[in-house]
Enzyme design. Structure first.
Site, PDB file in Angstrom:
ATOM      1  N   CYS A   2       0.847  -1.170   0.000  1.00 37.55           N
ATOM      2  CA  CYS A   2       0.000   0.000   0.000  1.00 37.55           C
ATOM      3  C   CYS A   2       0.893   1.233   0.000  1.00 37.55           C
ATOM      4  CB  CYS A   2      -0.910  -0.004   1.221  1.00 37.55           C
ATOM      5  SG  CYS A   2      -1.856  -1.537   1.423  1.00 37.55           S
ATOM      6  N   ARG A  27       1.040   1.384  -6.016  1.00 34.18           N
ATOM      7  CA  ARG A  27       1.311   0.466  -4.908  1.00 34.18           C
ATOM      8  C   ARG A  27       0.037  -0.114  -4.312  1.00 34.18           C
ATOM      9  NH1 ARG A  27       6.694   1.445  -2.374  1.00 34.18           N
ATOM     10  NH2 ARG A  27       5.850   0.382  -0.581  1.00 34.18           N
ATOM     11  N   TRP A  73      -4.007  -1.730  -0.971  1.00 36.61           N
ATOM     12  CA  TRP A  73      -4.123  -3.003  -1.675  1.00 36.61           C
ATOM     13  C   TRP A  73      -4.577  -4.012  -0.629  1.00 36.61           C
ATOM     14  CZ3 TRP A  73      -1.816  -7.907  -1.384  1.00 36.61           C
ATOM     15  CH2 TRP A  73      -2.018  -8.730  -2.502  1.00 36.61           C
ATOM     16  N   ASN A  98       1.017   0.149   6.437  1.00 37.05           N
ATOM     17  CA  ASN A  98       1.395  -0.846   5.429  1.00 37.05           C
ATOM     18  C   ASN A  98       1.955  -2.053   6.162  1.00 37.05           C
ATOM     19  OD1 ASN A  98       0.786   1.025   3.497  1.00 37.05           O
ATOM     20  ND2 ASN A  98       2.900   1.417   2.886  1.00 37.05           N
ATOM     21  N   GLY A  99       1.696  -3.240   5.636  1.00 32.37           N
ATOM     22  CA  GLY A  99       2.235  -4.448   6.246  1.00 32.37           C
ATOM     23  C   GLY A  99       1.124  -5.339   6.758  1.00 32.37           C
ATOM     24  N   GLU A 483       8.618 -15.144 -18.703  1.00 33.25           N
ATOM     25  CA  GLU A 483       8.364 -13.721 -18.487  1.00 33.25           C
ATOM     26  C   GLU A 483       7.292 -13.203 -19.453  1.00 33.25           C
ATOM     27  OE1 GLU A 483       8.692  -9.740 -17.135  1.00 33.25           O
ATOM     28  OE2 GLU A 483       8.978 -11.713 -16.242  1.00 33.25           O
ATOM     29  N   LYS A 487       3.745 -11.515 -18.288  1.00 29.35           N
ATOM     30  CA  LYS A 487       3.308 -10.193 -18.707  1.00 29.35           C
ATOM     31  C   LYS A 487       1.907 -10.243 -19.318  1.00 29.35           C
ATOM     32  CE  LYS A 487       6.480  -7.699 -17.276  1.00 29.35           C
ATOM     33  NZ  LYS A 487       6.443  -8.633 -16.171  1.00 29.35           N
ATOM     34  N   GLU A 490      -0.690 -10.860 -16.583  1.00 27.21           N
ATOM     35  CA  GLU A 490      -0.774  -9.749 -15.633  1.00 27.21           C
ATOM     36  C   GLU A 490      -1.688  -8.637 -16.117  1.00 27.21           C
ATOM     37  OE1 GLU A 490       3.129  -8.821 -13.025  1.00 27.21           O
ATOM     38  OE2 GLU A 490       3.496  -8.830 -15.175  1.00 27.21           O
ATOM     39  N   HIS A 506       5.272 -33.825 -23.751  1.00 27.69           N
ATOM     40  CA  HIS A 506       5.038 -34.443 -22.441  1.00 27.69           C
ATOM     41  C   HIS A 506       3.802 -33.865 -21.748  1.00 27.69           C
ATOM     42  CE1 HIS A 506       8.763 -36.644 -22.674  1.00 27.69           C
ATOM     43  NE2 HIS A 506       9.426 -35.525 -22.952  1.00 27.69           N
ATOM     44  N   LYS A 605       2.380  -2.980  -7.055  1.00 31.18           N
ATOM     45  CA  LYS A 605       3.746  -2.913  -7.554  1.00 31.18           C
ATOM     46  C   LYS A 605       4.767  -3.478  -6.571  1.00 31.18           C
ATOM     47  CE  LYS A 605       6.970  -1.629 -10.456  1.00 31.18           C
ATOM     48  NZ  LYS A 605       7.137  -2.351 -11.721  1.00 31.18           N
TER      49      LYS A 605
END
Length: 610
Positions: A2, A27, A73, A98-99, A483, A487, A490, A506, A605
């Protein structure tokens, strides 16, 4: 994950708080709120984005000279107004946080027994009531009340505290979550990220683990976890307010993709100014430390973990030293065999990633003696806690989906591989010069690849109605396929998976049909013929292929096979070059889908919670 911003000034701080939140919105953007002291405590909160909070602030005519603000968040509790910060206790004291407080249930029961009424589902609300309790029983000293309260908290926190009883004073504290102070002229600030304060100051103090700060208009006092008053150094931020602005771009992600040539050039500028690579780019003790290591162990999360996987190929191939990569959140919870002569490498854009910080601490407890961090933020917790470090110079990265931070991390890891190779006599002078020349040419090559954007846009148009995608790569390009898949999922919400191309038979071939686009990375390397065979397996089952190929890979467009050719040969740096079109594909696919590119749902983020 946050964002926090706070201010004490002789002017109305509400515009400062709102602008700070706007810059921190990457954030967390489930809800937002602020509290100010103005003949009592005023509070405005809203769900959604900061723009909704601005409307609420105007409606309530909120203003004051002391205030704290937060963009959230969600962790504990859904994104509702009641769960939005700041939280208040008996309409007189407010807290942003935050946390995660791990013992919140125990504290909640105790505080309810003391008569405190809870109005949210959050863990944060226990903090504000706990501080209020100590405030009432400690001669109404806000500093002492906060110091006593944080001693009872288990978990991670960065908090800002204000009270109507102390209208020119703000208290803050941090443990396991970043928080810094901003110094002005007869006004001072707090924030969880320097970018929030760039419009008002570039003078910053980074709080250490366990610090509590007492902030007034003119004076700042900082106390360590033992309650002793301490001095922390003042830093002048190299960032500017303009660096975190969108400019002429539609989204920050688009801006940051196109900033990569400059970001890489800036990261390499001092390194390549010399006629040979020096170990001291990683720290003054780097040569003696790196000369004695027996293996490398890289720990990271998300996109940074994909960089670690590429580095494993480079370090073992170039330096001839064993290297492994592991997800930070898994490493600390399994039994591992420590090696005091291994180098622990951590990678993080923010330097505050909770899982990576905890993994580094765990590695040290196991007896790992040497550590190096690769990070984009000076004075971050990872840099302070690591023996060696390399600072990438990507500049602020606002888009939640990492782009330029990733490619600058890869460059840093390539430098590490060459340095280790030199120290072990695995890299000759001729090879070193070739590697350095390849690095010098890298920004220009990426600039050429960015010119392929119109071709990528055409591909993206066909992705708008797709639900799934498969990414393929081999060797050092397999992590790049991972990656690319990350992306796409996301920011476009298209389900995507990545596989080593040789693993198709496989299992993944069962998924392939005309509705499953298959994106392949096809560099002209020793595995190209093997890859071509894998692509034929896709075509034989009616799959649609989208291939990013080197110019001389000899893969042609045909029905069911679309090819975009990348200019130049990449060699070891090919993974970096092939990353760029995958970023562009994800970005333009998201545009076609109409998603929020910079702020994708459910994500934030800087992941500062476990």
């Amino acid at each position: 994950m946050c964002g926090i911003v706070g201010a004490v000034a002789q002017r109305n701080v509400v515009p400062i708080l709102l602008e700070g939140l706007r810059r921190l919105e990457y954030r967390g953007y489930d809800s937002a709120g602020l509290s100010v002291v103005n003949n009592g405590l005023q509070r405005a909160r809203s769900t959604g984005r900061v723009v909704e909070l601005e409307s609420e602030v105007k409606r309530l005519n909120t203003h004051g000279h002391l205030g704290i603000a937060h963009t959230r968040w969600a962790t504990h509790g859904a994104p509702t107004v009641n769960n939005a910060h700041p939280h208040v206790s008996r309409e007189s004291l407010a807290v942003v946080h935050n946390g995660i407080i791990e013992n919140h249930e125990e504290l909640r029961k105790r505080l309810e027994g003391l008569g405190y009424e809870f109005t949210s589902e959050t863990d944060t609300e226990v903090i504000v009531h706990l501080i209020h309790f100590h405030f009432q029983h400690n001669d109404k000293d806000l500093l002492s009340a906060t110091q006593k309260a944080v001693l009872e908290l288990k978990g991670a926190y960065a908090i800002g505290v204000i009270s109507e009883d102390t209208p020119n004073r703000m208290i803050c504290a941090r443990k396991g979550s970043p928080l810094l102070l901003g110094l002005g002229i007869e006004e001072n600030f707090i924030a969880s990220d320097a970018s929030a304060l760039l419009p008002v100051t570039q003078k910053m103090i980074y709080l250490e683990e366990g610090d509590v700060a007492d902030i007034g208009l003119i004076s700042i006092r900082i106390f360590n976890s033992h309650g002793q008053q301490v001095e922390r150094p003042v830093h002048i931020s190299e960032l500017s307010a303009e660096m975190a602005e969108l400019g002429n771009y539609r989204h920050f992600m688009q801006k940051e993709i196109h900033e990569q040539p400059r970001a890489l050039a800036d990261t390499l500028e001092n390194v390549l100014a010399q006629d040979s690579l020096q170990a001291n780019i990683f720290g003054v003790q780097a040569e003696s430390i790196l000369s004695g290591i027996e293996s490398v162990y890289i720990i990271a999360c998300g996109t940074s973990f994909h960089a670690a996987m590429v580095a494993r190929y480079w370090i073992e191939s170039i330096a001839g030293i064993p290297c492994s990569a592991e997800v930070a959140s898994e490493y600390r919870y399994r039994d591992s065999v420590p090696n005091p002569k291994a180098l622990i490498v951590t990678i993080s854009q923010s330097g505050e990633t909770a899982d990576t910080l905890a993994a580094l601490e765990h590695a040290k407890m196991l007896g790992h003696a040497h550590s190096l961090t690769i990070c984009n933020v000076p004075e971050s917790a990872l840099i302070r806690q690591s023996e060696l470090s390399f600072l990438t110079r990507a500049g602020p990265e606002i888009g939640v989906a990492s782009t330029k931070a990733f490619t600058t991390q890869l460059v840093a890891l390539f430098l590490l591989a060459i340095t280790l190779g030199k120290l072990r006599n695995k890299v000759s002078r001729e090879q070193e010069l070739l590697h350095m020349q390849a690095l010098r040419e890298l920004p220009n090559k990426i600039q050429q690849i960015l010119k392929l954007e119109p071709e990528v846009i055409k591909w993206a148009e066909s992705f708008a109605n797709k639900q799934h995608a498969l990414f393929l790569g081999r060797g050092q390009h397999y992590p790049i396929a991972m990656e690319g898949a990350l992306k796409l999922k996301e920011i476009s919400y298209i389900h995507a998976e990545a596989y080593p191309a040789g693993e198709l038979k496989h299992g993944p071939l069962a998924l392939v049909d005309k509705e499953m686009p298959v994106i392949a990375i096809a560099p002209n390397d020793t595995l190209i013929e093997k890859l071509k065979s894998n692509l034929q397996e896709v075509r034989a089952r009616g799959g649609e292929l989208y291939v990013f190929a080197d110019q001389d890979a000899h893969i042609s467009s045909e029905p069911g096979v679309q090819v975009i050719r990348l200019p130049g040969l990449g060699g070891y740096l090919s993974p970096i070059l092939h990353t760029i079109p995958l970023q562009l594909l994800s970005y333009h696919a998201a545009l076609q889908k109409g998603t929020d590119v910079d702020k994708p749902r459910n994500l934030a983020k800087s992941v500062t919670v476990e």
